[in-house]
Design a protein around this motif. Structure first.
Motif, PDB file in Angstrom:
ATOM      1  N   ALA A  66       0.825  -1.206   0.000  1.00  0.00           N
ATOM      2  CA  ALA A  66       0.000   0.000   0.000  1.00  0.00           C
ATOM      3  C   ALA A  66       0.860   1.257   0.000  1.00  0.00           C
ATOM      4  N   ARG A  67       1.962   1.233   0.757  1.00  0.00           N
ATOM      5  CA  ARG A  67       2.872   2.379   0.792  1.00  0.00           C
ATOM      6  C   ARG A  67       3.455   2.645  -0.587  1.00  0.00           C
ATOM      7  N   VAL A  68       3.899   1.581  -1.266  1.00  0.00           N
ATOM      8  CA  VAL A  68       4.464   1.721  -2.607  1.00  0.00           C
ATOM      9  C   VAL A  68       3.432   2.308  -3.574  1.00  0.00           C
ATOM     10  N   ALA A  69       2.155   1.910  -3.402  1.00  0.00           N
ATOM     11  CA  ALA A  69       1.091   2.385  -4.287  1.00  0.00           C
ATOM     12  C   ALA A  69       0.635   3.809  -3.958  1.00  0.00           C
ATOM     13  N   GLY A  70       1.042   4.334  -2.809  1.00  0.00           N
ATOM     14  CA  GLY A  70       0.638   5.675  -2.424  1.00  0.00           C
ATOM     15  C   GLY A  70      -0.717   5.753  -1.760  1.00  0.00           C
ATOM     16  N   TYR A  71      -1.172   4.634  -1.197  1.00  0.00           N
ATOM     17  CA  TYR A  71      -2.467   4.615  -0.511  1.00  0.00           C
ATOM     18  C   TYR A  71      -2.287   4.922   0.975  1.00  0.00           C
ATOM     19  N   GLU A  72      -3.315   5.505   1.567  1.00  0.00           N
ATOM     20  CA  GLU A  72      -3.377   5.624   3.024  1.00  0.00           C
ATOM     21  C   GLU A  72      -3.884   4.289   3.561  1.00  0.00           C
ATOM     22  N   HIS A  73      -3.042   3.572   4.253  1.00  0.00           N
ATOM     23  CA  HIS A  73      -3.321   2.171   4.567  1.00  0.00           C
ATOM     24  C   HIS A  73      -3.684   1.967   6.033  1.00  0.00           C
ATOM     25  N   SER A  74      -4.600   1.043   6.252  1.00  0.00           N
ATOM     26  CA  SER A  74      -4.856   0.490   7.577  1.00  0.00           C
ATOM     27  C   SER A  74      -5.166  -0.988   7.387  1.00  0.00           C
ATOM     28  N   HIS A  75      -5.160  -1.736   8.480  1.00  0.00           N
ATOM     29  CA  HIS A  75      -5.617  -3.120   8.380  1.00  0.00           C
ATOM     30  C   HIS A  75      -6.606  -3.395   9.502  1.00  0.00           C
ATOM     31  N   LEU A  76      -7.486  -4.319   9.227  1.00  0.00           N
ATOM     32  CA  LEU A  76      -8.444  -4.772  10.238  1.00  0.00           C
ATOM     33  C   LEU A  76      -8.036  -6.168  10.661  1.00  0.00           C
ATOM     34  N   GLN A  77      -7.651  -6.303  11.918  1.00  0.00           N
ATOM     35  CA  GLN A  77      -7.127  -7.550  12.468  1.00  0.00           C
ATOM     36  C   GLN A  77      -8.114  -8.082  13.503  1.00  0.00           C
ATOM     37  N   LEU A  78      -8.370  -9.389  13.491  1.00  0.00           N
ATOM     38  CA  LEU A  78      -9.292 -10.007  14.448  1.00  0.00           C
ATOM     39  C   LEU A  78      -8.613 -10.984  15.395  1.00  0.00           C
ATOM     40  N   PHE A  79      -7.358 -11.369  15.106  1.00  0.00           N
ATOM     41  CA  PHE A  79      -6.582 -12.253  15.990  1.00  0.00           C
ATOM     42  C   PHE A  79      -5.521 -11.436  16.706  1.00  0.00           C
ATOM     43  N   PRO A  80      -5.356 -11.570  18.021  1.00  0.00           N
ATOM     44  CA  PRO A  80      -6.182 -12.356  18.939  1.00  0.00           C
ATOM     45  C   PRO A  80      -7.469 -11.646  19.336  1.00  0.00           C
ATOM     46  N   GLN A  81      -7.560 -10.346  18.964  1.00  0.00           N
ATOM     47  CA  GLN A  81      -8.769  -9.559  19.193  1.00  0.00           C
ATOM     48  C   GLN A  81      -8.760  -8.427  18.185  1.00  0.00           C
ATOM     49  N   PRO A  82      -9.892  -7.774  17.934  1.00  0.00           N
ATOM     50  CA  PRO A  82      -9.896  -6.671  16.970  1.00  0.00           C
ATOM     51  C   PRO A  82      -8.882  -5.587  17.354  1.00  0.00           C
ATOM     52  N   ASN A  83      -8.216  -5.048  16.356  1.00  0.00           N
ATOM     53  CA  ASN A  83      -7.193  -4.025  16.598  1.00  0.00           C
ATOM     54  C   ASN A  83      -7.754  -2.606  16.565  1.00  0.00           C
ATOM     55  N   VAL A  84      -9.071  -2.477  16.363  1.00  0.00           N
ATOM     56  CA  VAL A  84      -9.735  -1.176  16.418  1.00  0.00           C
ATOM     57  C   VAL A  84     -10.948  -1.310  17.332  1.00  0.00           C
ATOM     58  N   ALA A  85     -11.354  -0.181  17.922  1.00  0.00           N
ATOM     59  CA  ALA A  85     -12.449  -0.233  18.887  1.00  0.00           C
ATOM     60  C   ALA A  85     -13.773  -0.617  18.254  1.00  0.00           C
ATOM     61  N   ASP A  86     -14.003  -0.158  17.042  1.00  0.00           N
ATOM     62  CA  ASP A  86     -15.279  -0.405  16.359  1.00  0.00           C
ATOM     63  C   ASP A  86     -15.000  -0.800  14.913  1.00  0.00           C
ATOM     64  N   PRO A  87     -14.902  -2.112  14.606  1.00  0.00           N
ATOM     65  CA  PRO A  87     -14.594  -2.541  13.239  1.00  0.00           C
ATOM     66  C   PRO A  87     -15.577  -2.012  12.198  1.00  0.00           C
ATOM     67  N   ALA A  88     -16.864  -1.971  12.537  1.00  0.00           N
ATOM     68  CA  ALA A  88     -17.854  -1.497  11.561  1.00  0.00           C
ATOM     69  C   ALA A  88     -17.610  -0.031  11.214  1.00  0.00           C
TER      70      ALA A  88
END
Length: 241
Positions: A66-88
């Motif tokens: 994503a960095r190479v493509a010039g995108y503002e990147h994030s990821h949604l991770q569910l293991f071992p728990q969600p990495n954001v407070a509100d995935p939706a």
């Protein structure tokens, strides 16, 4: 900035080995980003690698792509728990959600535990472009063929069904995919289906199939329908990106 209407680009591609990084996004992913219609800022792209158990090496490699493509990147991770407070809420803030391949059966089970099935539908309805490769293609459909359960391909029929079709991936690259998809459509296990060769993708607006596209000359999409006790396969006109 949402797309004009719910949009899915379901692919058997969009990722390639990088020159200086492990991965680079390729033409199918760039087309998905283009479909989001972002202007005046970097497109927001969220990668989801649930189908590989949120492998940290894969997550890092996708962030580099994503960095190479010039995108503002994030990821949604569910293991071992969600990495954001509100995935939706996180998904709704994206322009594009890109889903990695792997085990579609595990992906669907884990997404449902975390109500991500509903969150993905809400994002799609809001105009966030949904895309991905392999498991990240099948998941948007009623189902398809999978090696989630072992080397012998089996049907999966509990996809999110945002799209009311079956989906066959790696159609030209894995010998067993095509005959199994044809059998599943012929016996009614899967409904009318759309399939993609490696490096090809299928564009849907709402639940309407729009076009097949490819990032490699000769790769194409296919349409499968049941007639009596047989499946009739029609190659689709496929536009080279």
């Amino acid at each position: 900035m949402p797309a004009d209407e719910p949009t899915i680009l379901a692919t058997s591609g969009g990722l390639r080995p990088g020159e200086r990084t492990f991965f680079e996004f390729s033409a199918l992913t760039h087309y998905a980003v283009e479909l989001a219609g972002v202007t005046g800022r970097a497109p927001r792209l969220c990668t989801v690698a649930t189908a590989l158990g949120d492998n940290p090496h894969v997550l890092h490699a996708l962030a580099e792509a994503a960095r190479v493509a010039g995108y503002e990147h994030s990821h949604l991770q569910l293991f071992p728990q969600p990495n954001v407070a509100d995935p939706a809420e996180h998904l709704l803030a994206q322009d594009v959600v890109w889903v990695m391949g792997g085990s579609v059966a595990n992906l669907l089970a884990v997404w449902r535990v975390h109500a991500l099935d509903r969150a993905m539908r809400a994002a799609w309805e809001a105009g966030v472009v949904l895309t991905g490769v392999s498991a990240g293609s099948i998941c948007w459909h009623v189902g398809g063929t999978t090696d989630s359960f072992g080397p012998e391909l089996r049907p999966v029929t509990n996809g999110l069904a945002l799209l009311p079709y079956g989906n066959g991936v790696h159609y030209d690259a894995e010998d067993r995919r095509r005959p199994l998809m044809q059998r599943l459509v012929a016996d009614g296990t899967l409904p009318e289906s759309y399939c993609s060769d490696d490096d090809a993708g299928l564009l849907y607006r709402g639940t309407r199939f729009v076009e097949a596209v490819a990032e490699r000359d000769g790769a194409r999409g296919y349409h499968l329908v049941r007639e009596g006790d047989s499946a009739v396969e029609t190659p689709l006109d496929t536009r080279l990106l």
